[in-house]
Design a protein around this motif. Structure first.
Motif, PDB file in Angstrom:
ATOM      1  N   ARG A  20       0.725  -1.216   0.174  1.00  0.00           N
ATOM      2  CA  ARG A  20       0.056   0.155   0.044  1.00  0.00           C
ATOM      3  C   ARG A  20       0.738   1.261   0.053  1.00  0.00           C
ATOM      4  O   ARG A  20       0.689   2.092  -0.660  1.00  0.00           O
ATOM      5  N   ARG A  24       1.187   3.808  -3.200  1.00  0.00           N
ATOM      6  CA  ARG A  24       1.000   5.480  -3.005  1.00  0.00           C
ATOM      7  C   ARG A  24       1.917   6.222  -3.021  1.00  0.00           C
ATOM      8  O   ARG A  24       1.643   7.260  -3.920  1.00  0.00           O
ATOM      9  N   THR A  34      -2.948  12.029  -3.581  1.00  0.00           N
ATOM     10  CA  THR A  34      -3.344  11.157  -2.566  1.00  0.00           C
ATOM     11  C   THR A  34      -4.725  11.658  -1.788  1.00  0.00           C
ATOM     12  O   THR A  34      -5.049  12.789  -1.806  1.00  0.00           O
ATOM     13  N   GLY A  35      -5.632  10.885  -1.899  1.00  0.00           N
ATOM     14  CA  GLY A  35      -7.002  10.961  -1.567  1.00  0.00           C
ATOM     15  C   GLY A  35      -7.949  11.166  -2.699  1.00  0.00           C
ATOM     16  O   GLY A  35      -9.242  10.957  -2.694  1.00  0.00           O
ATOM     17  N   GLU A  37      -9.698   9.625  -6.234  1.00  0.00           N
ATOM     18  CA  GLU A  37     -10.490   8.343  -6.198  1.00  0.00           C
ATOM     19  C   GLU A  37      -9.619   7.316  -6.912  1.00  0.00           C
ATOM     20  O   GLU A  37      -9.541   6.048  -6.303  1.00  0.00           O
ATOM     21  N   THR A  39      -6.359   6.973  -6.880  1.00  0.00           N
ATOM     22  CA  THR A  39      -5.235   6.724  -6.075  1.00  0.00           C
ATOM     23  C   THR A  39      -5.861   5.612  -5.048  1.00  0.00           C
ATOM     24  O   THR A  39      -5.245   4.421  -4.660  1.00  0.00           O
ATOM     25  N   GLU A  40      -6.679   6.186  -4.333  1.00  0.00           N
ATOM     26  CA  GLU A  40      -7.323   5.194  -3.570  1.00  0.00           C
ATOM     27  C   GLU A  40      -7.979   3.895  -3.842  1.00  0.00           C
ATOM     28  O   GLU A  40      -7.663   2.765  -2.892  1.00  0.00           O
ATOM     29  N   ARG A  41      -8.367   3.989  -5.008  1.00  0.00           N
ATOM     30  CA  ARG A  41      -8.934   2.515  -5.563  1.00  0.00           C
ATOM     31  C   ARG A  41      -7.673   1.642  -5.963  1.00  0.00           C
ATOM     32  O   ARG A  41      -7.490   0.433  -5.401  1.00  0.00           O
TER      33      ARG A  41
END
Length: 148
Positions: A20, A24, A34-35, A37, A39-41
């Motif tokens: 992770r 990232r 960062t944050g 959509e 990137t988080e997926r």
């Protein structure tokens, strides 16, 4: 432009968090905030795919490979390779009290496409593609919301 980073990670539970973190880190270096959509997926997919290898990979396998690719169209491709020839199995959705069995369901929900590529005696690669669900800066309305 296409950017790709390959990681070799030990088949150990600590590698899930490391995957992770590194994914990232690479996405941020390539301009993905960062944050956001996508990137988080991608980070969540990296976590789930790494966890599957750690939990279900061959006992004698010491390492696995993860690759993340940022594509020119803004999509991301993530792939995890291990030495097992066995396909991952998408079981019935887990109930609220099940502690396991959610990984491939998350992959199925978060990725626009995913699949398995067999590599002969070298096992398999489980891959997923994540695209922005809407054009950058577009406002999502009920008329433009996409359904799978």
């Amino acid at each position: 432009m296409l950017r790709r980073k390959t990681l070799r990670l030990p088949r150990h539970p600590a590698s899930v968090g490391l995957a992770r973190y590194r994914v990232r880190q690479h996405l941020a270096a390539w301009g993905h905030a960062t944050g956001d959509e996508i990137t988080e997926r991608v980070v969540l997919l990296a976590s789930e795919l790494a966890a599957n290898v750690v939990r279900h990979g061959p006992i004698m396998e010491r390492e696995f490979e993860m690759a993340v690719t940022a594509r020119a169209d803004g999509s991301c491709f993530i792939a995890v390779s291990d030495e097992s020839p066995d396909n991952p199995v998408l079981h019935e959705p887990p109930t609220g009290e099940d502690e396991r069995g959610r990984g491939l369901h998350l992959v199925d929900q978060l990725a626009q496409n995913w699949g398995v590529r067999h590599r002969g005696r070298q096992g398999k690669t489980v891959w997923a593609v994540v695209r922005h669900t809407r054009p950058h800066g577009a406002v999502q309305t009920p008329q433009t919301r996409q359904h799978r």
